[in-house]
Design a protein around this motif. Structure first.
Motif, PDB file in Angstrom:
ATOM      1  N   ILE A 178       3.881  -1.637  10.335  1.00  0.00           N
ATOM      2  CA  ILE A 178       4.497  -0.748  11.304  1.00  0.00           C
ATOM      3  C   ILE A 178       5.800  -1.312  11.864  1.00  0.00           C
ATOM      4  CG2 ILE A 178       4.157   0.254  13.587  1.00  0.00           C
ATOM      5  CD1 ILE A 178       1.184   0.466  12.890  1.00  0.00           C
ATOM      6  N   ALA A 193       8.778  -1.173   9.638  1.00  0.00           N
ATOM      7  CA  ALA A 193       9.201   0.216   9.432  1.00  0.00           C
ATOM      8  C   ALA A 193      10.028   0.690  10.625  1.00  0.00           C
ATOM      9  CB  ALA A 193       7.990   1.113   9.226  1.00  0.00           C
ATOM     10  N   ILE A 194       9.584   0.335  11.838  1.00  0.00           N
ATOM     11  CA  ILE A 194      10.319   0.755  13.044  1.00  0.00           C
ATOM     12  C   ILE A 194      11.702   0.105  13.063  1.00  0.00           C
ATOM     13  CG2 ILE A 194      10.368   0.605  15.571  1.00  0.00           C
ATOM     14  CD1 ILE A 194       7.297   0.768  15.485  1.00  0.00           C
ATOM     15  N   HIS A 227      13.360  -0.853  10.548  1.00  0.00           N
ATOM     16  CA  HIS A 227      14.089  -0.539   9.305  1.00  0.00           C
ATOM     17  C   HIS A 227      14.652  -1.801   8.649  1.00  0.00           C
ATOM     18  CE1 HIS A 227      14.145   3.937   9.654  1.00  0.00           C
ATOM     19  NE2 HIS A 227      13.785   3.596  10.857  1.00  0.00           N
ATOM     20  N   GLN A 265      11.942  -4.137   4.020  1.00  0.00           N
ATOM     21  CA  GLN A 265      11.014  -3.000   4.031  1.00  0.00           C
ATOM     22  C   GLN A 265      11.590  -1.855   3.203  1.00  0.00           C
ATOM     23  OE1 GLN A 265      11.398   0.089   6.008  1.00  0.00           O
ATOM     24  NE2 GLN A 265       9.330   0.861   5.672  1.00  0.00           N
ATOM     25  N   GLU A 286       9.934  -0.182  -0.112  1.00  0.00           N
ATOM     26  CA  GLU A 286       9.696   1.256  -0.258  1.00  0.00           C
ATOM     27  C   GLU A 286      10.283   1.768  -1.572  1.00  0.00           C
ATOM     28  OE1 GLU A 286       8.327   3.993   1.890  1.00  0.00           O
ATOM     29  OE2 GLU A 286       7.166   2.199   2.273  1.00  0.00           O
ATOM     30  N   SER A 344      10.076   6.949  11.806  1.00  0.00           N
ATOM     31  CA  SER A 344      10.186   5.767  10.954  1.00  0.00           C
ATOM     32  C   SER A 344       8.841   5.427  10.336  1.00  0.00           C
ATOM     33  CB  SER A 344      10.665   4.556  11.765  1.00  0.00           C
ATOM     34  OG  SER A 344      11.837   4.871  12.454  1.00  0.00           O
ATOM     35  N   VAL A 345       7.785   5.487  11.163  1.00  0.00           N
ATOM     36  CA  VAL A 345       6.474   5.060  10.681  1.00  0.00           C
ATOM     37  C   VAL A 345       5.859   6.112   9.760  1.00  0.00           C
ATOM     38  CG1 VAL A 345       4.163   4.394  11.381  1.00  0.00           C
ATOM     39  CG2 VAL A 345       6.124   3.603  12.677  1.00  0.00           C
ATOM     40  N   ARG A 387       7.179   7.863   7.587  1.00  0.00           N
ATOM     41  CA  ARG A 387       7.685   7.784   6.218  1.00  0.00           C
ATOM     42  C   ARG A 387       7.517   6.390   5.630  1.00  0.00           C
ATOM     43  NH1 ARG A 387      12.528  10.733   8.027  1.00  0.00           N
ATOM     44  NH2 ARG A 387      11.979  12.912   7.774  1.00  0.00           N
ATOM     45  N   SER A 388       6.658   5.576   6.230  1.00  0.00           N
ATOM     46  CA  SER A 388       6.510   4.214   5.712  1.00  0.00           C
ATOM     47  C   SER A 388       5.145   4.058   5.057  1.00  0.00           C
ATOM     48  CB  SER A 388       6.651   3.205   6.842  1.00  0.00           C
ATOM     49  OG  SER A 388       5.462   3.196   7.601  1.00  0.00           O
TER      50      SER A 388
END
Lengths: 254, 319
Positions: A111, A114-115, A117, A121, A125, B189-190, B192-193
């Protein structure tokens, strides 16, 4: 040493014994089949191998590592993937998202990255997406990548389930009745595809199937089940003429 | 062994942002930015409440919408945040901004205590346990000395930023707007992760998700804790705005209202949830003219929405 080793596996639900002391092995790089009449315990065995059922006794090892009683996600991470008898796709998600699910256990970003960016990460992806696309291409449905999985034809849904399992980069893949509901043409394609899985990627295949033509064509070894017991185990020619197998399928003369 | 597979150029990326969402979104944002300049105090106050619900509904949407876990006690985490921040500033003289990480940690701990044992079970059990948890937190707040008992906690300090003290309703309006935007960004953001997808896999088919290598308990616990953390931050800012909080702000009704916002707008999708949250805050005000008939009119309106738009007003296309 065999890739999959099953030793004296026992399973029961309450007083009902489902599997009696099952032992067999699958060599690395093989295509093997599991056959038997309905209710013989084939799917129950798959569920034990993949951690959905906890066996009452015996042991299972994959590549020499014991996997008996581990939870399903750990077993997948150790290299054993499966498909389901009644297709279990994430129907409301896209074909690509379905295939990407296989890569979950091969990736690690969570998490927080991802937050934030994080570049690592983003790269991960991209790699997940690229791997998933490669497997969609391998099974031949890459043109449907952005469609809803539930909207695919039945045959393509089966292919997607294969792509999803392969995307977890398994050593052994278990296919539960992959030809169920397919027409003759689709079955031919499936035989070809299963051969390619083994020949081009080196993944070992163990399948449950009722279509004897398909089983005889594909398998180097066949394990036969009846009433939760293994009644035969050997190459197709030997199994085909085994009196116990004929009895299980056709009944005795008296 | 993968390398032996034929490779192909990566397919066309799906369009992440659709203009049909971006344009109304930008228009709404512009309107939200200038609103306090034109609106009177009452309207700004209602809009601030709406933004609070946007944050809470987005947080609960992670639990209910993404991971598919029915949480009937979400207000408890809102309370944990509000009381943690309130007690630390009012009783121990903490700086408001320092109480936010403490409140987040407290919400995480509470989330683990409730989630770790219950998330192993199917979601029906979770609904019952969270319902109980919501009540337990409220009753604890009612009976402890440090929380001010039934009359609540008073004298919570107003936060200061670069020497500027947040005092008026407009200031808090902008503070909540920033928090709402931040929350939406975090959710996007989360969503799409890798973890976001894992929540959807678990929501749509738990067994298939486990079979493909997803630890369902960890995935659910992370969704639950992330929802808890968002509610606790909202709670901190709420306490600072109100300067006084009481257990009655965190009832079962509050949990239901937040859940209503998530379901009403369109579960699982950010624009829908924002719309639902705004409606939940506005409906009581718009229907003020109905007087004592207000609950009846609200009920009929909700029934009509459930009948004609069962997936919410702005539904998730995936459902």
């Amino acid at each position: 040493m065999a890739l999959l080793e099953v030793r004296d596996l026992r399973l029961s639900f309450g007083g009902l014994k489902v599997l009696h002391d099952i032992s067999f092995s699958v060599e690395k790089g093989a295509i093997n089949s599991l056959i038997g009449p309905n209710g013989a315990g084939k799917t129950s065995l798959f569920n034990c191998l993949t951690g959905f059922y906890k066996p009452k006794g015996g042991s299972i090892s994959l590549g020499g590592r014991p996997i008996t009683g581990l939870p399903p996600h750990r077993i997948t991470a150790l290299g054993l993937a499966r498909t389901f008898q009644n297709i279990r796709l994430f129907k409301e998600m896209t074909v690509l998202e379905n295939a990407m699910s296989g890569q979950h256990c091969r990736s690690r970003h969570g998490i927080m990255s991802a937050i934030l960016h994080l570049p690592a990460q983003r790269r991960e992806e991209e790699a997940i997406r690229a791997t998933a696309m490669r497997w969609l291409d391998f099974v031949g449905i890459e043109q449907h990548a952005h469609r809803r999985a539930g909207g695919l034809s039945y045959g393509d849904q089966r292919r997607l389930e294969l792509a999803r399992a392969l995307a977890s980069t398994p050593e052994l893949i278990l296919l539960d009745e992959p030809a169920a509901g397919l027409n003759e043409r689709e079955k031919l394609d499936l035989v070809h595809l299963i051969r390619r899985i083994r020949d081009e990627t080196g993944v070992t295949v163990l399948l449950i199937e009722h279509d004897m033509g398909l089983v005889m064509q594909l398998s180097e070894k066949i394990v036969v089940f009846d009433y939760g017991q293994k009644i035969a185990d050997g190459p197709p020619e030997a199994v085909r003429t085994d009196p116990r197998v004929i009895e299980a399928y056709l009944g005795t003369e008296e | 062994m993968i390398d032996e597979v034929r490779t192909m150029p990566t397919a066309v990326q799906p369009q992440l942002m659709r203009w049909s969402v971006v344009l109304p979104g930008l228009a709404a944002l512009a309107a939200a930015l200038v609103l306090p300049q034109f609106a009177n105090g009452y309207v700004t106050e209602v809009a601030t409440t709406a933004l609070l619900y946007v944050v809470l509904c987005l947080g609960l949407n992670i639990v209910v919408g993404y991971a598919g876990l029915l949480d009937l006690g979400y207000a408890a985490f809102f309370a944990v945040g509000a009381y943690t921040s309130g007690i630390l500033t009012a009783e121990f003289g903490f700086n408001f901004w320092l109480t936010i990480p403490v409140a987040m940690a407290a919400a995480c701990v509470a989330g683990i205590i409730i989630g770790a044992p219950t998330l192993r079970l199917r979601s029906d059990y979770l609904a019952i346990v969270t319902l109980g948890f919501g009540e337990i937190v409220r009753i604890i707040a009612r009976n402890l000395d440090i929380t001010g008992g039934a009359s609540g906690l008073i004298g919570i300090e107003r936060p200061e930023i670069f020497g500027f003290r947040l005092m008026q309703v407009q200031h808090f309006y902008y503070a909540f707007l920033v928090l709402a935007l931040l929350t939406a960004f975090v959710c996007l953001s989360v969503e799409r992760s890798r973890m976001g997808r894992a929540w959807f896999y678990v929501r749509y088919d738990e067994d298939a998700a486990a079979g493909i290598g997803i630890n369902r308990v960890t995935a659910k616990l992370q969704a639950y804790m992330m929802g808890a953390v968002i509610a606790s931050v909202a709670g901190c800012l709420y306490a600072a705005k109100m300067t006084a909080i009481s257990p009655e702000s965190f009832t079962f009704n509050q949990s239901l209202l937040i859940l209503l916002g998530v379901v009403l707008g369109g579960i699982g999708r950010i624009p829908g949830v924002v719309l639902g949250a705004v409606l939940v805050a506005l409906l009581p005000e718009v229907l003020r003219g109905a007087g004592t008939y207000r609950p009846l009119v609200t009920a009929v309106a909700l029934l009509a929405i459930m009948l004609f738009r069962p997936n919410g007003l702005w539904p998730d296309k995936r459902v």
